[in-house]
Design a protein around this motif. Sequence first.
Motif, PDB file in Angstrom:
ATOM      1  N   GLN A  26       0.800  -1.223   0.000  1.00  0.00           N
ATOM      2  CA  GLN A  26       0.000   0.000   0.000  1.00  0.00           C
ATOM      3  C   GLN A  26       0.835   1.276   0.000  1.00  0.00           C
ATOM      4  O   GLN A  26       0.313   2.376  -0.161  1.00  0.00           O
ATOM      5  N   THR A  27       2.141   1.155   0.172  1.00  0.00           N
ATOM      6  CA  THR A  27       3.013   2.319   0.312  1.00  0.00           C
ATOM      7  C   THR A  27       2.897   3.265  -0.883  1.00  0.00           C
ATOM      8  O   THR A  27       2.931   2.843  -2.031  1.00  0.00           O
ATOM      9  N   ASN A  28       2.742   4.555  -0.584  1.00  0.00           N
ATOM     10  CA  ASN A  28       2.720   5.626  -1.590  1.00  0.00           C
ATOM     11  C   ASN A  28       1.527   5.564  -2.545  1.00  0.00           C
ATOM     12  O   ASN A  28       1.557   6.179  -3.613  1.00  0.00           O
ATOM     13  N   LYS A  29       0.485   4.828  -2.177  1.00  0.00           N
ATOM     14  CA  LYS A  29      -0.698   4.772  -3.047  1.00  0.00           C
ATOM     15  C   LYS A  29      -1.633   5.952  -2.775  1.00  0.00           C
ATOM     16  O   LYS A  29      -1.822   6.350  -1.621  1.00  0.00           O
ATOM     17  N   THR A  30      -2.224   6.473  -3.856  1.00  0.00           N
ATOM     18  CA  THR A  30      -3.220   7.546  -3.770  1.00  0.00           C
ATOM     19  C   THR A  30      -4.427   7.145  -4.598  1.00  0.00           C
ATOM     20  O   THR A  30      -4.283   6.697  -5.741  1.00  0.00           O
ATOM     21  N   CYS A  31      -5.622   7.311  -4.030  1.00  0.00           N
ATOM     22  CA  CYS A  31      -6.835   6.945  -4.754  1.00  0.00           C
ATOM     23  C   CYS A  31      -7.145   7.973  -5.838  1.00  0.00           C
ATOM     24  O   CYS A  31      -7.186   9.175  -5.574  1.00  0.00           O
ATOM     25  N   ARG A  32      -7.365   7.502  -7.031  1.00  0.00           N
ATOM     26  CA  ARG A  32      -7.671   8.385  -8.153  1.00  0.00           C
ATOM     27  C   ARG A  32      -9.026   9.062  -7.996  1.00  0.00           C
ATOM     28  O   ARG A  32      -9.231  10.183  -8.485  1.00  0.00           O
ATOM     29  N   TYR A  33      -9.942   8.440  -7.298  1.00  0.00           N
ATOM     30  CA  TYR A  33     -11.332   8.905  -7.284  1.00  0.00           C
ATOM     31  C   TYR A  33     -11.651   9.853  -6.131  1.00  0.00           C
ATOM     32  O   TYR A  33     -12.446  10.775  -6.288  1.00  0.00           O
ATOM     33  N   CYS A  34     -11.042   9.626  -4.953  1.00  0.00           N
ATOM     34  CA  CYS A  34     -11.300  10.507  -3.807  1.00  0.00           C
ATOM     35  C   CYS A  34     -10.048  11.252  -3.360  1.00  0.00           C
ATOM     36  O   CYS A  34     -10.119  12.076  -2.445  1.00  0.00           O
ATOM     37  N   HIS A  35      -8.890  10.925  -3.960  1.00  0.00           N
ATOM     38  CA  HIS A  35      -7.590  11.536  -3.657  1.00  0.00           C
ATOM     39  C   HIS A  35      -7.090  11.189  -2.255  1.00  0.00           C
ATOM     40  O   HIS A  35      -6.162  11.840  -1.749  1.00  0.00           O
ATOM     41  N   GLY A  36      -7.695  10.182  -1.617  1.00  0.00           N
ATOM     42  CA  GLY A  36      -7.205   9.732  -0.325  1.00  0.00           C
ATOM     43  C   GLY A  36      -5.871   9.021  -0.463  1.00  0.00           C
ATOM     44  O   GLY A  36      -5.614   8.344  -1.453  1.00  0.00           O
ATOM     45  N   LYS A  37      -5.006   9.185   0.544  1.00  0.00           N
ATOM     46  CA  LYS A  37      -3.675   8.577   0.513  1.00  0.00           C
ATOM     47  C   LYS A  37      -3.514   7.612   1.680  1.00  0.00           C
ATOM     48  O   LYS A  37      -4.111   7.781   2.731  1.00  0.00           O
ATOM     49  N   PHE A  38      -2.700   6.589   1.452  1.00  0.00           N
ATOM     50  CA  PHE A  38      -2.360   5.672   2.538  1.00  0.00           C
ATOM     51  C   PHE A  38      -1.448   6.404   3.533  1.00  0.00           C
ATOM     52  O   PHE A  38      -0.567   7.146   3.112  1.00  0.00           O
ATOM     53  N   PRO A  39      -1.678   6.311   4.852  1.00  0.00           N
ATOM     54  CA  PRO A  39      -2.570   5.358   5.544  1.00  0.00           C
ATOM     55  C   PRO A  39      -3.954   5.920   5.885  1.00  0.00           C
ATOM     56  O   PRO A  39      -4.677   5.297   6.646  1.00  0.00           O
ATOM     57  N   GLU A  40      -4.297   7.112   5.364  1.00  0.00           N
ATOM     58  CA  GLU A  40      -5.629   7.675   5.636  1.00  0.00           C
ATOM     59  C   GLU A  40      -6.712   6.751   5.090  1.00  0.00           C
ATOM     60  O   GLU A  40      -7.799   6.643   5.666  1.00  0.00           O
ATOM     61  N   VAL A  41      -6.445   6.121   3.952  1.00  0.00           N
ATOM     62  CA  VAL A  41      -7.344   5.121   3.379  1.00  0.00           C
ATOM     63  C   VAL A  41      -6.529   3.862   3.096  1.00  0.00           C
ATOM     64  O   VAL A  41      -5.295   3.924   2.993  1.00  0.00           O
ATOM     65  N   THR A  42      -7.198   2.739   2.966  1.00  0.00           N
ATOM     66  CA  THR A  42      -6.504   1.469   2.736  1.00  0.00           C
ATOM     67  C   THR A  42      -6.708   0.989   1.296  1.00  0.00           C
ATOM     68  O   THR A  42      -7.640   1.412   0.614  1.00  0.00           O
ATOM     69  N   PHE A  43      -5.824   0.078   0.875  1.00  0.00           N
ATOM     70  CA  PHE A  43      -5.851  -0.460  -0.486  1.00  0.00           C
ATOM     71  C   PHE A  43      -5.692  -1.981  -0.439  1.00  0.00           C
ATOM     72  O   PHE A  43      -4.835  -2.553  -1.104  1.00  0.00           O
ATOM     73  N   LEU A  44      -6.533  -2.623   0.352  1.00  0.00           N
ATOM     74  CA  LEU A  44      -6.412  -4.071   0.544  1.00  0.00           C
ATOM     75  C   LEU A  44      -7.261  -4.873  -0.439  1.00  0.00           C
ATOM     76  O   LEU A  44      -7.051  -6.066  -0.602  1.00  0.00           O
ATOM     77  N   THR A  45      -8.240  -4.233  -1.067  1.00  0.00           N
ATOM     78  CA  THR A  45      -9.115  -4.913  -2.027  1.00  0.00           C
ATOM     79  C   THR A  45      -8.533  -4.811  -3.422  1.00  0.00           C
ATOM     80  O   THR A  45      -8.072  -3.742  -3.832  1.00  0.00           O
ATOM     81  N   LYS A  46      -8.544  -5.929  -4.160  1.00  0.00           N
ATOM     82  CA  LYS A  46      -8.046  -5.917  -5.543  1.00  0.00           C
ATOM     83  C   LYS A  46      -9.115  -5.306  -6.454  1.00  0.00           C
ATOM     84  O   LYS A  46     -10.145  -5.920  -6.720  1.00  0.00           O
ATOM     85  N   PRO A  47      -8.907  -4.095  -6.971  1.00  0.00           N
ATOM     86  CA  PRO A  47      -9.931  -3.429  -7.785  1.00  0.00           C
ATOM     87  C   PRO A  47      -9.823  -3.805  -9.268  1.00  0.00           C
ATOM     88  O   PRO A  47      -8.729  -3.790  -9.841  1.00  0.00           O
ATOM     89  N   HIS A  48     -10.942  -4.136  -9.874  1.00  0.00           N
ATOM     90  CA  HIS A  48     -10.971  -4.452 -11.302  1.00  0.00           C
ATOM     91  C   HIS A  48     -11.426  -3.223 -12.095  1.00  0.00           C
ATOM     92  O   HIS A  48     -12.455  -2.621 -11.780  1.00  0.00           O
ATOM     93  N   ILE A  49     -10.661  -2.856 -13.093  1.00  0.00           N
ATOM     94  CA  ILE A  49     -11.055  -1.739 -13.947  1.00  0.00           C
ATOM     95  C   ILE A  49     -12.340  -2.083 -14.692  1.00  0.00           C
ATOM     96  O   ILE A  49     -13.254  -1.269 -14.807  1.00  0.00           O
ATOM     97  N   ILE A  50     -12.413  -3.297 -15.207  1.00  0.00           N
ATOM     98  CA  ILE A  50     -13.656  -3.809 -15.776  1.00  0.00           C
ATOM     99  C   ILE A  50     -14.285  -4.725 -14.735  1.00  0.00           C
ATOM    100  O   ILE A  50     -13.713  -5.762 -14.407  1.00  0.00           O
TER     101      ILE A  50
END
Length: 220
Positions: A26-50
């Motif tokens: 999760q290091t250095n990840k930023t959400c494209r949709y809400c602009h949240g950054k780790f560790p403020e938000v988590t990225f544990l779910t594998k997101p599918h573009i389709i």
Amino acid sequence: MSLELLKNYYLHKSVENLTERYIRDQTNKTCRYCHGKFPEVTFLTKPHIIPELFGRNSVTSNFECDDCNKRFQKYESDTSSMIQHYLGLLNIKTKNGVPTFQSIKKSGENSSVLRRDEHQVNLAFGTNANDFELDEENRILTIYFRTKKFMPYSVYRTFLKMGISLLTDDELSYNNHYLKLLNSEVPLKNGMQHWIAYRYVLKLNIIQNLRLIFIRPNKL
């Protein structure tokens, strides 16, 4: 792709050109949709573009946080209600296999059911005579699918989110209005036209090696 469509649009991006895949770090990840950054938000779910409701795929990304992923699942639920019977007819496997479609039903009524085997469509109408019309002379079976209610705006956002996922950061920076529309709860004030009517039609030609099995109602 329709030739009429190509007169007005061109293919800008395709998932075939994507090389990024989800990594659990999760290091250095930023959400494209809400602009949240780790560790403020988590990225544990594998997101599918389709979304996998359109079929199994490995097109994943690293820029969708768990909160947004959960929010988008609500939009995809409406989209699933709209297309579930298509998936059964076309034998498209989602992550849980080819879905079984059950029509909505009224009190004291059974659902019409569509199940798909590998090379066979199975339709059970029970006593729901109004769900189909059989023209034996012309060998045409017309089926009426009574889907659950769904929000067309949610379906629109499902496709909009897929489009945003294909943009580069630079492209998104000067198309930020797409994000505003995706995240808006008041679409009419954020660039979306009023939906006066909504209709969709699927015509399916059954090929020779595909047997269509239907069960007549007990009472006509």
